[in-house]
Write a protein that holds these residues in place. Structure first.
Motif, PDB file in Angstrom:
ATOM      1  N   VAL A  48      -1.416  26.967 -44.051  1.00 25.05           N
ATOM      2  CA  VAL A  48      -1.698  28.096 -45.153  1.00 25.05           C
ATOM      3  C   VAL A  48      -2.329  29.295 -44.549  1.00 25.05           C
ATOM      4  O   VAL A  48      -3.340  29.000 -43.880  1.00 25.05           O
ATOM      5  N   ILE A  49      -1.718  30.346 -44.906  1.00 25.63           N
ATOM      6  CA  ILE A  49      -2.405  31.544 -44.594  1.00 25.63           C
ATOM      7  C   ILE A  49      -1.944  32.722 -45.738  1.00 25.63           C
ATOM      8  O   ILE A  49      -0.858  32.606 -46.162  1.00 25.63           O
ATOM      9  N   THR A  50      -2.925  33.545 -46.056  1.00 27.70           N
ATOM     10  CA  THR A  50      -2.375  34.715 -46.739  1.00 27.70           C
ATOM     11  C   THR A  50      -3.341  36.073 -46.237  1.00 27.70           C
ATOM     12  O   THR A  50      -4.130  35.978 -45.517  1.00 27.70           O
ATOM     13  N   PRO A  68       6.211  26.867 -51.933  1.00 29.64           N
ATOM     14  CA  PRO A  68       6.115  25.467 -52.340  1.00 29.64           C
ATOM     15  C   PRO A  68       4.750  24.862 -51.863  1.00 29.64           C
ATOM     16  O   PRO A  68       4.254  25.100 -50.946  1.00 29.64           O
ATOM     17  N   VAL A  69       4.444  23.795 -52.743  1.00 29.21           N
ATOM     18  CA  VAL A  69       3.210  23.041 -52.497  1.00 29.21           C
ATOM     19  C   VAL A  69       3.847  22.266 -51.208  1.00 29.21           C
ATOM     20  O   VAL A  69       4.840  21.457 -51.030  1.00 29.21           O
ATOM     21  N   ILE A  70       2.746  22.175 -50.486  1.00 30.74           N
ATOM     22  CA  ILE A  70       2.688  21.362 -48.780  1.00 30.74           C
ATOM     23  C   ILE A  70       2.720  20.046 -48.954  1.00 30.74           C
ATOM     24  O   ILE A  70       1.736  19.398 -49.765  1.00 30.74           O
ATOM     25  N   LEU A  71       3.662  19.204 -48.635  1.00 34.92           N
ATOM     26  CA  LEU A  71       3.771  17.760 -48.421  1.00 34.92           C
ATOM     27  C   LEU A  71       3.700  17.188 -47.161  1.00 34.92           C
ATOM     28  O   LEU A  71       3.613  18.031 -46.365  1.00 34.92           O
ATOM     29  N   GLY A  72       3.513  16.062 -46.931  1.00 32.46           N
ATOM     30  CA  GLY A  72       3.555  15.390 -45.530  1.00 32.46           C
ATOM     31  C   GLY A  72       4.866  14.836 -45.163  1.00 32.46           C
ATOM     32  O   GLY A  72       4.458  13.871 -44.113  1.00 32.46           O
ATOM     33  N   ARG A  76      -0.304  25.707 -50.390  1.00 34.67           N
ATOM     34  CA  ARG A  76       1.245  26.139 -50.330  1.00 34.67           C
ATOM     35  C   ARG A  76       1.622  27.062 -49.154  1.00 34.67           C
ATOM     36  O   ARG A  76       0.676  27.544 -48.667  1.00 34.67           O
ATOM     37  N   LEU A  77       2.897  27.087 -48.833  1.00 32.32           N
ATOM     38  CA  LEU A  77       3.397  27.781 -47.980  1.00 32.32           C
ATOM     39  C   LEU A  77       3.442  29.397 -48.235  1.00 32.32           C
ATOM     40  O   LEU A  77       4.803  29.669 -48.405  1.00 32.32           O
ATOM     41  N   TRP A  78       2.564  30.058 -48.660  1.00 30.05           N
ATOM     42  CA  TRP A  78       2.725  31.150 -48.909  1.00 30.05           C
ATOM     43  C   TRP A  78       3.382  32.149 -47.777  1.00 30.05           C
ATOM     44  O   TRP A  78       3.136  32.024 -46.793  1.00 30.05           O
ATOM     45  N   PRO A  79       4.159  33.049 -48.120  1.00 29.18           N
ATOM     46  CA  PRO A  79       4.375  34.217 -47.287  1.00 29.18           C
ATOM     47  C   PRO A  79       2.972  34.869 -46.541  1.00 29.18           C
ATOM     48  O   PRO A  79       2.227  35.126 -47.415  1.00 29.18           O
ATOM     49  N   PRO A  80       2.837  34.775 -45.314  1.00 25.01           N
ATOM     50  CA  PRO A  80       1.566  35.271 -44.904  1.00 25.01           C
ATOM     51  C   PRO A  80       1.159  36.638 -45.258  1.00 25.01           C
ATOM     52  O   PRO A  80      -0.231  36.761 -45.447  1.00 25.01           O
ATOM     53  N   TRP A 112      -7.854  13.633 -62.134  1.00 25.68           N
ATOM     54  CA  TRP A 112      -7.323  14.279 -60.860  1.00 25.68           C
ATOM     55  C   TRP A 112      -6.016  13.860 -60.469  1.00 25.68           C
ATOM     56  O   TRP A 112      -5.622  13.720 -59.105  1.00 25.68           O
ATOM     57  N   ASP A 113      -5.149  13.393 -61.070  1.00 27.59           N
ATOM     58  CA  ASP A 113      -3.745  13.182 -61.209  1.00 27.59           C
ATOM     59  C   ASP A 113      -3.336  11.766 -60.411  1.00 27.59           C
ATOM     60  O   ASP A 113      -2.362  11.540 -60.119  1.00 27.59           O
ATOM     61  N   LEU A 114      -4.239  10.839 -60.386  1.00 22.73           N
ATOM     62  CA  LEU A 114      -3.917   9.371 -59.826  1.00 22.73           C
ATOM     63  C   LEU A 114      -2.541   8.992 -60.437  1.00 22.73           C
ATOM     64  O   LEU A 114      -1.898   8.514 -59.631  1.00 22.73           O
ATOM     65  N   ALA A 115      -2.740   8.956 -61.878  1.00 23.91           N
ATOM     66  CA  ALA A 115      -1.652   8.189 -62.395  1.00 23.91           C
ATOM     67  C   ALA A 115      -0.229   8.843 -62.291  1.00 23.91           C
ATOM     68  O   ALA A 115       0.659   8.255 -62.124  1.00 23.91           O
ATOM     69  N   ASP A 116      -0.216  10.115 -61.923  1.00 29.70           N
ATOM     70  CA  ASP A 116       1.045  10.914 -61.725  1.00 29.70           C
ATOM     71  C   ASP A 116       1.396  10.282 -60.399  1.00 29.70           C
ATOM     72  O   ASP A 116       2.883  10.295 -60.213  1.00 29.70           O
ATOM     73  N   HIS A 117       0.671  10.018 -59.415  1.00 25.39           N
ATOM     74  CA  HIS A 117       1.105   9.884 -57.876  1.00 25.39           C
ATOM     75  C   HIS A 117       1.146   8.349 -57.652  1.00 25.39           C
ATOM     76  O   HIS A 117       1.782   8.022 -56.622  1.00 25.39           O
ATOM     77  N   THR A 118       0.516   7.573 -58.608  1.00 28.79           N
ATOM     78  CA  THR A 118       0.613   5.986 -58.102  1.00 28.79           C
ATOM     79  C   THR A 118       1.977   5.474 -58.103  1.00 28.79           C
ATOM     80  O   THR A 118       2.931   5.762 -58.936  1.00 28.79           O
ATOM     81  N   GLY A 119       2.085   4.784 -56.968  1.00 25.37           N
ATOM     82  CA  GLY A 119       3.453   4.107 -56.727  1.00 25.37           C
ATOM     83  C   GLY A 119       4.277   5.071 -55.810  1.00 25.37           C
ATOM     84  O   GLY A 119       5.500   4.624 -55.403  1.00 25.37           O
ATOM     85  N   ARG A 120       4.058   6.181 -55.460  1.00 27.33           N
ATOM     86  CA  ARG A 120       4.741   7.113 -54.777  1.00 27.33           C
ATOM     87  C   ARG A 120       4.122   6.992 -53.218  1.00 27.33           C
ATOM     88  O   ARG A 120       2.965   6.606 -52.847  1.00 27.33           O
ATOM     89  N   SER A 121       4.997   7.295 -52.317  1.00 26.88           N
ATOM     90  CA  SER A 121       4.497   7.327 -50.826  1.00 26.88           C
ATOM     91  C   SER A 121       3.464   8.210 -50.508  1.00 26.88           C
ATOM     92  O   SER A 121       3.597   9.347 -51.284  1.00 26.88           O
ATOM     93  N   TRP A 122       2.568   7.916 -49.750  1.00 27.37           N
ATOM     94  CA  TRP A 122       1.457   9.124 -49.402  1.00 27.37           C
ATOM     95  C   TRP A 122       2.087  10.384 -48.923  1.00 27.37           C
ATOM     96  O   TRP A 122       1.689  11.268 -48.742  1.00 27.37           O
ATOM     97  N   TYR A 123       3.362  10.018 -48.388  1.00 25.79           N
ATOM     98  CA  TYR A 123       3.985  11.309 -47.582  1.00 25.79           C
ATOM     99  C   TYR A 123       4.471  12.127 -48.634  1.00 25.79           C
ATOM    100  O   TYR A 123       4.872  13.475 -48.292  1.00 25.79           O
ATOM    101  N   ASN A 124       5.025  11.888 -50.071  1.00 25.94           N
ATOM    102  CA  ASN A 124       5.580  12.431 -50.948  1.00 25.94           C
ATOM    103  C   ASN A 124       4.791  12.981 -52.062  1.00 25.94           C
ATOM    104  O   ASN A 124       5.207  13.517 -53.029  1.00 25.94           O
ATOM    105  N   VAL A 125       3.586  12.786 -51.931  1.00 28.91           N
ATOM    106  CA  VAL A 125       2.542  13.714 -53.019  1.00 28.91           C
ATOM    107  C   VAL A 125       1.996  14.750 -52.215  1.00 28.91           C
ATOM    108  O   VAL A 125       2.123  14.949 -50.888  1.00 28.91           O
ATOM    109  N   PRO A 126       1.542  15.779 -53.131  1.00 31.79           N
ATOM    110  CA  PRO A 126       0.898  17.031 -52.270  1.00 31.79           C
ATOM    111  C   PRO A 126      -0.125  16.434 -51.071  1.00 31.79           C
ATOM    112  O   PRO A 126      -0.840  15.593 -51.268  1.00 31.79           O
ATOM    113  N   TRP A 127      -0.072  17.214 -49.833  1.00 28.09           N
ATOM    114  CA  TRP A 127      -0.934  16.819 -48.742  1.00 28.09           C
ATOM    115  C   TRP A 127      -2.333  16.905 -49.165  1.00 28.09           C
ATOM    116  O   TRP A 127      -3.029  16.063 -48.761  1.00 28.09           O
ATOM    117  N   LEU A 128      -2.639  18.035 -49.840  1.00 30.50           N
ATOM    118  CA  LEU A 128      -4.163  17.979 -50.163  1.00 30.50           C
ATOM    119  C   LEU A 128      -4.388  16.891 -50.903  1.00 30.50           C
ATOM    120  O   LEU A 128      -5.744  16.285 -50.634  1.00 30.50           O
TER     121      LEU A 128
END
Length: 404
Positions: free
Chosen positions: A359-361, A8-12, A330-334, A76-92
């Motif tokens: 993140v670690i691989t 999964p993509v890491i969120l905050g 993402r939360l890869w299996p290490p 770079w996806d600004l339109a996709d994230h506009t209006g969403r909480s900073w915590y609910n978009v990808p942390w990166l």
């Protein structure tokens, strides 16, 4: 990467998690630090207050219509994230967006008297001018009589552990730099790295820098050694086009570091003068691509940057942020193979990184088990472990355009 396990993509948005603490605690601390570092006017203070409220309680807002990079952020996806909480978009994405908004708040993009003024410059210069930096440079004289391979190894590890000087990291991990690092790396592909950069080699190294100050100096020293000992015929140093993540290196920071080296006595000064000369004759080239500040993984890099990396004998990425962008935040299996998650890269690629995020691989199961047994999950984020990972043959060379 069909055979790569889902991660999964890491969120905050998980209270108590490391990403949540960055958004809720580190970013407000950075706003306060920047506010106190300059005699900003009422307009900037209001803008900083608005940013503080937005990033902790509000939602992602669009850029002003006259923003010079508005179209780029739309890509770079600004339109996709506009209006969403900073915590609910990808942390990166939200981390990168914070620094873009911080520069806007202090007037960096102008017009006005503060246009182009780096809000992080006082912290970078203080670190570069610190007595500890002088002590580290003086220690270079002790490497003079070592065999070349030993000097190369020492400078590689200096560049690797220099990442612990990251200013942003220290804001939320006081004392981490003073702790003793683990005696062994969690992954060490240094022999593969040196096989790509042998003595007398005629290849090109691309080094994607991370932080300025006391980290950039050992990066430059490593570059100087590789050029002087002809392990690389040419080095391309990628830095940020504008201030980013508190301490990330820009061209101005490279110049400051080179001036610091040139005026140092002994071996440090010799390295500094060699680098100055290398810039003049083209053996060292500094570049600042806009994508260096993108809130996206390198898998989506544009075609011109892909071509730059494809032409290199080895691309070496420094630091935690570049690692997250390389393998995907993402939360890869290490134990997910490093080569598998970097197969999109257009050529041989390596990472020099101290661990400061989840993140670690590329770990062995034995190494992961030992780390967890000794430290729980703290080893992922506290900066006391490091890795050198190299994939000698990227599989993405045929991709001419960025991928979504």
């Amino acid at each position: 990467m069909a055979d790569t396990p889902f991660a999964p993509v890491i969120l905050g948005n998980e209270p108590g998690s490391f990403p949540h603490s960055v958004l809720a605690e580190r970013h407000p601390a950075i706003i306060s630090q920047v506010r106190d570092a300059f005699p900003y006017g009422p307009g900037q203070h209001r803008a900083l207050d608005e940013l503080l409220k937005s990033c902790t309680e509000g939602t992602v807002e669009p850029l002003p219509a006259d923003a010079p990079d508005r179209d780029r952020w739309q890509e770079w996806d600004l339109a996709d994230h506009t209006g969403r909480s900073w915590y609910n978009v990808p942390w990166l994405w939200s981390e990168s967006w914070f620094y873009r908004r911080l520069l806007q708040a202090v007037g960096y993009f102008g017009p006005g008297a503060w246009q182009g003024v780096d809000p992080f410059r006082p912290f970078k210069r203080a670190e570069l001018d610190a007595p500890e930096t002088g002590e580290e440079l003086a220690a270079l004289d002790g490497l003079r009589d070592l065999p070349e391979e030993d000097r190369a190894r020492a400078l590689l590890h200096g560049s690797l552990w220099g990442n612990r000087a990251d200013l942003g990291f220290r804001l939320s991990a006081a004392g981490a730099e003073a702790r003793e690092p683990a005696p062994a790396l969690v992954a060490d592909d240094s022999e593969t790295l040196w096989s790509l950069l042998p003595p007398g080699g005629a290849g090109t190294l691309v080094l994607v820098a991370d932080n300025a100050g006391r980290e950039l100096v050992p990066d430059l020293l490593l570059i100087a050694h590789l050029l002087t000992e002809r392990r690389a015929a040419r080095v391309v140093l990628h830095v940020k086009p504008y201030p980013y993540y508190v301490s990330d290196a820009t061209t101005a920071d490279v110049v400051d570091a080179l001036r610091r080296l040139r005026t140092a006595p002994g071996a440090a000064g010799e390295y500094g003068r060699a680098l100055w000369s290398a810039l003049g004759d083209g053996r060292l080239d500094v570049r600042a691509h806009p994508f260096s500040c993108a809130p996206l993984p390198y898998e989506r890099m544009p075609g011109d940057l892909r071509a730059d990396f494809a032409a290199a004998t080895l691309t070496l990425l420094k630091g935690d942020l570049n690692y997250r962008r390389l393998v995907g935040d993402r939360l890869w299996p290490p134990t997910t193979p490093f080569a598998r998650v970097t197969e999109h890269f257009p050529g041989p690629v390596g990472a020099l990184r101290t661990l400061k995020s989840d993140v670690i691989t590329g770990l062995s199961a034995r190494t992961e088990d030992a780390l967890v047994a000794a430290e729980g999950q703290r080893w992922r984020t506290d900066g006391t472990h490091a890795l050198i990972q190299v994939s000698p043959a990227g599989r993405g060379a045929s991709a001419a355009t960025s991928r979504r």
